[in-house]
Scaffold this motif. Sequence first.
Motif, PDB file in Angstrom:
ATOM      1  N   UNK A 150       0.776  -1.237   0.000  1.00 21.07           N
ATOM      2  CA  UNK A 150       0.000   0.000   0.000  1.00 21.07           C
ATOM      3  C   UNK A 150       0.805   1.283   0.000  1.00 21.07           C
ATOM      4  N   UNK A 151       2.020   1.261   0.511  1.00 19.23           N
ATOM      5  CA  UNK A 151       2.841   2.476   0.577  1.00 19.23           C
ATOM      6  C   UNK A 151       3.825   2.600  -0.581  1.00 19.23           C
ATOM      7  N   UNK A 152       3.786   1.684  -1.495  1.00 23.95           N
ATOM      8  CA  UNK A 152       4.729   1.686  -2.606  1.00 23.95           C
ATOM      9  C   UNK A 152       4.327   2.712  -3.671  1.00 23.95           C
ATOM     10  N   UNK A 153       5.262   3.574  -4.044  1.00 27.32           N
ATOM     11  CA  UNK A 153       5.006   4.533  -5.115  1.00 27.32           C
ATOM     12  C   UNK A 153       4.853   3.813  -6.446  1.00 27.32           C
ATOM     13  N   UNK A 154       5.564   2.712  -6.599  1.00 29.10           N
ATOM     14  CA  UNK A 154       5.480   1.924  -7.829  1.00 29.10           C
ATOM     15  C   UNK A 154       4.080   1.341  -7.990  1.00 29.10           C
TER      16      UNK A 154
END
Length: 130
Positions: free
Chosen positions: A106-110
């Motif tokens: 959930x926190x991945x920019x990708x």
Amino acid sequence: MILSTLLLAVSSAALQTPAQEVVPVVETAESKLASLDKRYGASKLNYPDRFAAFQAEYATLAQEYRGSEVGMHAEVFLLRGLWWLDASERSDIALEHLAKIRKDYGKSKHLVCCIVTDAGFVARLLSKDF
């Protein structure tokens, strides 16, 4: 006699020379993914059969590298592959899979990039009418 002495000296020197250490090749997560993506891309199978043929390998990568970019890439591949399921069953499975991806990445920019890029696709994937 001189020749045999010379041969003995050369063979003794060869035996005393330390062997070069063999360094094992370590395959990284990224190289495993790149290799799998390359084989997938080179496959001549139609899309549904290709997904089925590679699904287990991507699932293994997703599990083995859970929490990493490689794991997320594999999870997104598996999500995209749900397209090939029957519409009546894929929306529920897609919802479960999206919830899992959101929980783990959930926190991945990708991930945000992947979902925004595929927003229309994801909406159709979740639709029971499409």
